[in-house]
Scaffold this motif. Structure first.
Motif, PDB file in Angstrom:
ATOM      1  N   VAL A 303      -0.241  57.577  43.439  1.00  0.00           N
ATOM      2  CA  VAL A 303       0.119  57.298  44.831  1.00  0.00           C
ATOM      3  C   VAL A 303      -0.056  55.810  45.146  1.00  0.00           C
ATOM      4  CG1 VAL A 303      -0.440  57.786  47.247  1.00  0.00           C
ATOM      5  CG2 VAL A 303      -0.359  59.653  45.577  1.00  0.00           C
ATOM      6  N   CYS A 307       4.165  56.135  43.932  1.00  0.00           N
ATOM      7  CA  CYS A 307       4.855  57.305  43.386  1.00  0.00           C
ATOM      8  C   CYS A 307       4.328  58.593  44.000  1.00  0.00           C
ATOM      9  CB  CYS A 307       4.649  57.384  41.881  1.00  0.00           C
ATOM     10  SG  CYS A 307       5.515  56.109  40.992  1.00  0.00           S
ATOM     11  N   GLN A 308       5.019  59.674  43.652  1.00  0.00           N
ATOM     12  CA  GLN A 308       4.540  60.998  44.035  1.00  0.00           C
ATOM     13  C   GLN A 308       3.892  61.672  42.833  1.00  0.00           C
ATOM     14  OE1 GLN A 308       8.566  61.958  45.322  1.00  0.00           O
ATOM     15  NE2 GLN A 308       7.683  62.889  47.163  1.00  0.00           N
ATOM     16  N   LEU A 356       9.569  66.032  51.133  1.00  0.00           N
ATOM     17  CA  LEU A 356       9.313  65.699  49.729  1.00  0.00           C
ATOM     18  C   LEU A 356      10.385  64.740  49.229  1.00  0.00           C
ATOM     19  CD1 LEU A 356       7.455  66.505  47.286  1.00  0.00           C
ATOM     20  CD2 LEU A 356       9.285  68.065  46.631  1.00  0.00           C
ATOM     21  N   GLY A 359      10.055  61.367  50.363  1.00  0.00           N
ATOM     22  CA  GLY A 359       8.889  60.669  49.832  1.00  0.00           C
ATOM     23  C   GLY A 359       7.709  60.643  50.787  1.00  0.00           C
ATOM     24  N   LYS A 362       3.188  63.014  49.404  1.00  0.00           N
ATOM     25  CA  LYS A 362       2.809  62.255  48.216  1.00  0.00           C
ATOM     26  C   LYS A 362       2.389  63.168  47.073  1.00  0.00           C
ATOM     27  CE  LYS A 362       3.427  58.259  50.104  1.00  0.00           C
ATOM     28  NZ  LYS A 362       4.713  57.628  49.826  1.00  0.00           N
ATOM     29  N   PHE A 377      12.208  65.520  44.210  1.00  0.00           N
ATOM     30  CA  PHE A 377      11.217  64.504  44.547  1.00  0.00           C
ATOM     31  C   PHE A 377      11.905  63.179  44.851  1.00  0.00           C
ATOM     32  CE2 PHE A 377       8.853  67.622  42.203  1.00  0.00           C
ATOM     33  CZ  PHE A 377       7.570  67.584  42.732  1.00  0.00           C
ATOM     34  N   LEU A 380       8.953  60.894  41.522  1.00  0.00           N
ATOM     35  CA  LEU A 380       7.867  61.605  40.851  1.00  0.00           C
ATOM     36  C   LEU A 380       7.330  60.759  39.692  1.00  0.00           C
ATOM     37  CD1 LEU A 380       6.199  64.183  40.510  1.00  0.00           C
ATOM     38  CD2 LEU A 380       8.062  65.137  39.151  1.00  0.00           C
TER      39      LEU A 380
END
Ligand code: ADP
Ligand code: MG
Length: 682
Positions: A303, A307-308, A356, A359, A362, A377, A380
């Protein structure tokens, strides 16, 4: 020179005609190489021996005198069984020969015979595989026995291999560099192949096998390491721009200090994530070793890199639990954790998916609901899967392609013995948490016989009166006619009667997932004090107030499984107990129970499990993923495997390996297997 062009075929061997070639093809032998690497699985020993030193089940050749009139019986169509008494040395034994009816007329008391076969000591019987009148003359004292089928026979195989060795004495070239032969004192290839087919002495046979096992492992490991190396170079992985100070701050804010092992593996994981290749790492650690904390740090790090992260669990109960504990750890750092299971439907689901995709979410935790097509995503970066061996390879892959090569971390609480880990996870890196957080009370483990059940129930009662809860595990759901084992339904009824005033719940695989969840929920909230269950509670369920685990017919379970079950208790601050009910009539069963009471170390137990049950059991039957070797045995020869792996790792990193003539024979199989072909990568 090397035979890379036209390889000799079995039909080039003198005496092998079309029919024989066809028969050999049936068992997978086409080329001379195939034939030479079709190894015997045992040997007939034609050295005439005295039975005094022969062990039960051993193959042996004896010479003796017929002592009775042979008894011939027919069964089925044209099948016969001949039994005859023979005096050999001081022993009067029975020899059994199948489908050799002609012997009936030939054998008279006093005749000399030479018989080879399997010795059954208890019944003083030799099951003849070869039967000769008089004294047999032999070319070889020890002769190979090959696995054959169809009309091919062991005798003809012997002839063909022997002829091939004579006709192509120089065909087998050395494929290992001289340095390896010297360093490991390995027998040259030509000699080893000859010796493994037609051994001249025990010590040399041992050396031949040692050499060929090493060769087999090295070739296998070279494939894996080359594949791994090429994948690293060619697949564009995510290079996460981790904000290290933030991560440090997060670690400092955890409600506990990381153990040394946790720090080490966190380091390994984060380093992979920050590097340019895709992480493919297994995180293994005993129950309660703190894997979730490591996963939380990794997810948080993703994170911070913008990013997720996703975490996938095998059941809804576990997904919920994970979401809860991650939420607890991450909320203070303003990272929200969303949960997606089959229960999230309609508008809420649509909303969640939208957030999601944008974004905003998370971290997403869920079951296999995570890999449905409409789950998209934004970016991701990291995927964590819990209990990886319960997911199919395909499911994992689908999740992986949802991000562009996100880093993947597989967590498992079933410790995999080192002996297997190095081979099975050849192309995966392995991180191991081999230390439990301090200050835990050891779970007291007892082994008792079923006749002590009443005392166990009394003990259960006293724990519950203290406010604690108990699990009771049974191997079966319903009564079974074949097995005299306790089943969950009976035990549930029995305990309900024996413990009036308490709530006894029942859980098994035939309940729907809603029903299961309801039961688990009641147990978590102490509306149920005793949970009778089959092994469905095995993985990950976390009820800190439960302090007693009772396992019926415990000797029916594997050690790793018992250890998993035991890990359900001892999760809070209370002293916890594990009671194994087992009559353990077999020595192996008693050994298991002793090990359980003596050791709390999951790795040690898994090594024992491996010895007791073999490697197949470790990963479930279908996707065992265990490579098959012709001669080598991963468990028995694991030191050799470890050496071969190190050598392969070093070789593929050495530019000379890819250029030098010396390594051509080792490189060649990689080309044939298409490992160097980039399209081969998934
Ligand atoms: P695992 O997932 O490996 O079974 P968890 O991560 O669920 O283990 O940790 C088990 C328990 O131990 C949790 O309650 C967790 O908060 C706690 N824990 C984790 N790491 C530590 C540590 N370094 N010191 C003390 N407690 C810890
Ligand atoms: Mg956990």
């Amino acid at each position: 020179m090397t035979f890379t062009g036209n390889k000799p075929l079995v039909s080039d061997i003198r005496g092998v005609g079309d029919t024989a070639a066809e028969e050999l093809k049936e068992i997978g032998i086409v080329t001379l190489d195939d034939l030479f690497s079709y190894f015997p699985y045992r040997y007939d020993n034609y050295e005439i021996r005295d039975l005094a030193g022969v062990r039960d089940g051993e193959y042996v050749t004896i010479a003796g005198k017929v002592h009775s009139v042979p008894l011939l019986t027919f069964y089925a169509k044209k099948r016969s069984r001949l039994a005859v008494r023979v005096l050999t040395g001081r022993y009067l034994i029975t020899i059994i020969a199948f489908n050799r009816a002609y012997l009936k007329k030939k054998l008279k008391p006093g005749d000399e015979v030479t018989v080879t076969g399997k010795w059954e000591k208890r019944r003083a019987t030799l099951n003849a595989s070869e039967f000769h009148l008089g004294t047999a003359k032999r070319d070889e004292v020890v002769a190979p026995v090959y696995p054959v089928k169809g009309s091919m026979t062991v005798k003809r195989m012997r002839k063909i291999v022997s002829q091939a060795l004579k006709q192509f004495p120089d065909y087998l070239e050395e494929n290992l560099p001289e340095k390896f032969l010297n360093d490991y004192k390995l027998m040259p290839r030509k000699e080893a192949v000859r010796e493994i087919h037609f051994p001249t002495e025990r010590a040399r046979l041992y050396q031949a096998r040692r050499r060929l096992v090493y060769e087999e492992f090295l070739n296998y490991e070279l494939k894996i390491q080359a594949y791994k190396q090429i994948k690293r170079q060619s697949v564009q992985g995510n290079k996460l721009d981790i904000q290290w100070e933030q991560v440090q701050h997060f670690i400092g804010g955890l409600p506990f200090t990381l153990t040394k092992a946790q720090r080490r593996v966190t380091d390994e994981v984060l380093r992979d994530m920050a590097s340019g290749f895709s992480m493919n790492r297994l995180l293994q650690g005993d129950v309660g070793s703190g894997k979730t904390a490591v996963a939380a740090i990794a997810l948080y790090a993703a994170v911070t890199a913008g990013c997720q992260g996703a975490l996938m669990a095998p059941t809804e109960i576990l997904a919920e639990q994970h979401a809860e504990s991650l939420q607890k750890l991450l909320a203070p750092f303003s990272v929200d954790v969303a949960l997606l299971t089959g229960n999230v439907r309609g508008k809420r689901r649509r909303q969640l998916l939208d957030e999601l995709k944008k974004g905003h979410i998370k971290i997403l935790v869920g079951t296999h609901a995570l890999i449905q097509d409409d789950v998209v995503f934004h970016s991701l970066g990291l995927v964590v899967t819990d209990e990886q061996h319960r997911f199919g390879v395909l499911q994992r892959r689908t999740l992986r392609i949802k991000g562009r090569n996100p880093d993947v971390l597989y967590m498992t609480a079933t410790p995999i013995p080192r002996t297997l880990a190095i081979s099975v996870f050849g192309d995966m890196d392995v991180s191991t948490i081999d230390e439990l957080p301090g200050g835990r009370k050891k779970i007291k483990t007892y082994w008792v016989r079923h006749e002590m059940l009443n005392r166990v129930i009394q003990f259960m009662k006293s724990e519950i009166l203290r406010g604690r809860q108990a699990y009771v595990i049974c191997p079966l759901i319903e009564e079974s006619e074949q097995l005299d084992v306790q089943n969950a339904l009976d035990v549930h009824a029995q305990l309900t009667q024996a413990l009036p005033g308490f709530h006894v719940g029942l859980m098994h695989g035939r309940l729907s997932s809603e029903e299961k969840e309801e039961v688990m929920d009641s147990f978590k909230n102490n509306r149920i004090q005793i949970l009778v269950s089959t092994t469905v509670v095995e993985v990950g369920v976390d009820v800190p107030n439960a302090t007693l685990m009772v396992v019926y017919d415990a000797d029916r379970f594997g050690l790793s499984q018992l250890h998993q079950l035991r890990g359900r208790v001892g999760r809070g601050s209370y002293q916890s107990y594990c009671v194994l009910l087992a009559d353990a009539r077999s020595e192996a069963g008693r050994e298991k129970m002793r090990l359980m009471t003596e050791t709390a170390d999951g790795f040690k137990l898994s090594e024992f499990d491996l010895k007791l049950r073999g490697p197949g059991d470790f990963f479930g039957k279908q996707q065992s993923g265990l490579p098959e070797f012709k001669l080598a045995d991963m468990v028995h020869d694991y030191r050799t495997l470890a050496a071969a792996r190190n050598d392969a790792e070093r070789l593929v990193k050495n530019p000379l390996f890819w250029q030098n003539e010396t390594f051509l024979p080792l490189r060649h199989p990689l080309e044939v297997a298409g490992i160097l072909d980039h399209s081969h990568l998934d």
